[in-house]
Design a protein around this motif. Structure first.
Motif, PDB file in Angstrom:
ATOM      1  N   ALA A 153       5.639   8.200 -41.218  1.00 23.21           N
ATOM      2  CA  ALA A 153       5.879   9.575 -41.672  1.00 23.21           C
ATOM      3  C   ALA A 153       5.441  10.571 -40.611  1.00 23.21           C
ATOM      4  O   ALA A 153       6.167  11.532 -40.313  1.00 23.21           O
ATOM      5  CB  ALA A 153       5.143   9.830 -42.985  1.00 23.21           C
ATOM      6  N   VAL A 154       4.279  10.344 -40.020  1.00 17.99           N
ATOM      7  CA  VAL A 154       3.787  11.223 -38.961  1.00 17.99           C
ATOM      8  C   VAL A 154       4.749  11.203 -37.780  1.00 17.99           C
ATOM      9  O   VAL A 154       5.099  12.249 -37.232  1.00 17.99           O
ATOM     10  CB  VAL A 154       2.359  10.811 -38.525  1.00 17.99           C
ATOM     11  CG1 VAL A 154       1.918  11.580 -37.286  1.00 17.99           C
ATOM     12  CG2 VAL A 154       1.368  11.026 -39.664  1.00 17.99           C
ATOM     13  N   ALA A 155       5.212  10.013 -37.405  1.00 18.24           N
ATOM     14  CA  ALA A 155       6.151   9.890 -36.288  1.00 18.24           C
ATOM     15  C   ALA A 155       7.456  10.636 -36.580  1.00 18.24           C
ATOM     16  O   ALA A 155       7.980  11.340 -35.711  1.00 18.24           O
ATOM     17  CB  ALA A 155       6.422   8.421 -35.988  1.00 18.24           C
ATOM     18  N   MET A 156       7.977  10.499 -37.804  1.00 20.45           N
ATOM     19  CA  MET A 156       9.221  11.191 -38.167  1.00 20.45           C
ATOM     20  C   MET A 156       9.048  12.711 -38.098  1.00 20.45           C
ATOM     21  O   MET A 156       9.932  13.430 -37.639  1.00 20.45           O
ATOM     22  CB  MET A 156       9.683  10.798 -39.569  1.00 20.45           C
ATOM     23  CG  MET A 156      10.041   9.357 -39.728  1.00 20.45           C
ATOM     24  SD  MET A 156      11.368   8.866 -38.645  1.00 20.45           S
ATOM     25  CE  MET A 156      11.240   7.119 -38.805  1.00 20.45           C
ATOM     26  N   GLU A 157       7.893  13.182 -38.562  1.00 23.03           N
ATOM     27  CA  GLU A 157       7.626  14.623 -38.522  1.00 23.03           C
ATOM     28  C   GLU A 157       7.548  15.114 -37.078  1.00 23.03           C
ATOM     29  O   GLU A 157       8.036  16.200 -36.756  1.00 23.03           O
ATOM     30  CB  GLU A 157       6.340  14.932 -39.281  1.00 23.03           C
ATOM     31  CG  GLU A 157       6.494  14.719 -40.778  1.00 23.03           C
ATOM     32  CD  GLU A 157       5.172  14.602 -41.530  1.00 23.03           C
ATOM     33  OE1 GLU A 157       4.091  14.720 -40.895  1.00 23.03           O
ATOM     34  OE2 GLU A 157       5.219  14.375 -42.749  1.00 23.03           O
ATOM     35  N   LYS A 158       6.959  14.311 -36.194  1.00 23.36           N
ATOM     36  CA  LYS A 158       6.856  14.702 -34.793  1.00 23.36           C
ATOM     37  C   LYS A 158       8.222  14.682 -34.112  1.00 23.36           C
ATOM     38  O   LYS A 158       8.500  15.511 -33.245  1.00 23.36           O
ATOM     39  CB  LYS A 158       5.856  13.816 -34.071  1.00 23.36           C
ATOM     40  CG  LYS A 158       4.435  14.123 -34.512  1.00 23.36           C
ATOM     41  CD  LYS A 158       3.423  13.342 -33.734  1.00 23.36           C
ATOM     42  CE  LYS A 158       2.022  13.753 -34.184  1.00 23.36           C
ATOM     43  NZ  LYS A 158       0.995  13.221 -33.310  1.00 23.36           N
ATOM     44  N   ILE A 159       9.080  13.763 -34.509  1.00 25.39           N
ATOM     45  CA  ILE A 159      10.448  13.744 -33.986  1.00 25.39           C
ATOM     46  C   ILE A 159      11.159  15.029 -34.394  1.00 25.39           C
ATOM     47  O   ILE A 159      11.790  15.700 -33.568  1.00 25.39           O
ATOM     48  CB  ILE A 159      11.220  12.502 -34.491  1.00 25.39           C
ATOM     49  CG1 ILE A 159      10.655  11.238 -33.846  1.00 25.39           C
ATOM     50  CG2 ILE A 159      12.727  12.638 -34.223  1.00 25.39           C
ATOM     51  CD1 ILE A 159      11.136   9.945 -34.483  1.00 25.39           C
ATOM     52  N   SER A 160      11.042  15.381 -35.654  1.00 25.70           N
ATOM     53  CA  SER A 160      11.667  16.602 -36.155  1.00 25.70           C
ATOM     54  C   SER A 160      11.134  17.836 -35.422  1.00 25.70           C
ATOM     55  O   SER A 160      11.905  18.708 -35.011  1.00 25.70           O
ATOM     56  CB  SER A 160      11.420  16.722 -37.667  1.00 25.70           C
ATOM     57  OG  SER A 160      11.951  17.924 -38.147  1.00 25.70           O
ATOM     58  N   ASP A 192      13.457  14.691 -41.140  1.00 24.77           N
ATOM     59  CA  ASP A 192      12.607  15.254 -42.204  1.00 24.77           C
ATOM     60  C   ASP A 192      12.718  14.399 -43.469  1.00 24.77           C
ATOM     61  O   ASP A 192      11.716  14.094 -44.113  1.00 24.77           O
ATOM     62  CB  ASP A 192      13.007  16.697 -42.527  1.00 24.77           C
ATOM     63  CG  ASP A 192      12.515  17.698 -41.498  1.00 24.77           C
ATOM     64  OD1 ASP A 192      11.608  17.361 -40.703  1.00 24.77           O
ATOM     65  OD2 ASP A 192      13.039  18.830 -41.492  1.00 24.77           O
ATOM     66  N   ALA A 193      13.937  14.020 -43.808  1.00 22.79           N
ATOM     67  CA  ALA A 193      14.150  13.183 -45.005  1.00 22.79           C
ATOM     68  C   ALA A 193      13.492  11.811 -44.835  1.00 22.79           C
ATOM     69  O   ALA A 193      12.868  11.299 -45.783  1.00 22.79           O
ATOM     70  CB  ALA A 193      15.646  13.024 -45.270  1.00 22.79           C
TER      71      ALA A 193
END
Length: 131
Positions: A81-88, A41-42
């Motif tokens: 950012a989209v990829a990080m959000e999907k990982i989360s 998320d960060a």
């Protein structure tokens, strides 16, 4: 981002045979889930505050992803950012399944594969921008 990637892969390795017959209780894994979700998320927030590259560069990044047989993100808001959000989000779904009962080895492999695609997308984007 590299350290979070390593930590995530270590977590997957630690539960690769599934959590259904694990002697470790969910409460112990819950700490790892929460830590990883918070880190990604960060990273998503950090990715959003950086300047967006020129449109032509996004085409080059897409070409590189295609060469590596990695799906091109459909949402080009800010790819990393989209990829990080999907990982989360994926980790949160995995945590929910684990807390309700367990996740078997096949489910873990599926989550890992999905998350690996997002990681490739984010790392490719960030590498092109030398960040």
């Amino acid at each position: 981002m590299i350290n979070s990637n390593v930590e995530l892969m270590e977590f997957f390795a630690s539960i690769s045979s599934g959590t259904c017959n694990s002697s470790e209780k969910f409460e112990v894994r819950k700490v790892s889930y929460s830590s990883l979700i918070g880190k990604f998320d960060a990273l998503g927030i950090l990715s959003r505050v950086r300047p967006v590259p020129k449109p032509g560069l996004l085409d080059k990044i897409n070409e590189e992803l295609i060469k590596k047989n990695i799906p091109v993100p459909k949402e080009w808001d800010i790819p990393s950012a989209v990829a990080m959000e999907k990982i989360s989000d994926s980790l949160a779904k995995m945590r929910e399944g684990d807390s309700n009962k367990c996740v078997n080895a096949t489910e873990i492999r599926l989550y890992k594969n999905q998350i690996s695609i997002y990681l490739h997308q984010a790392l490719t984007y960030e590498t092109f921008l030398e960040r």
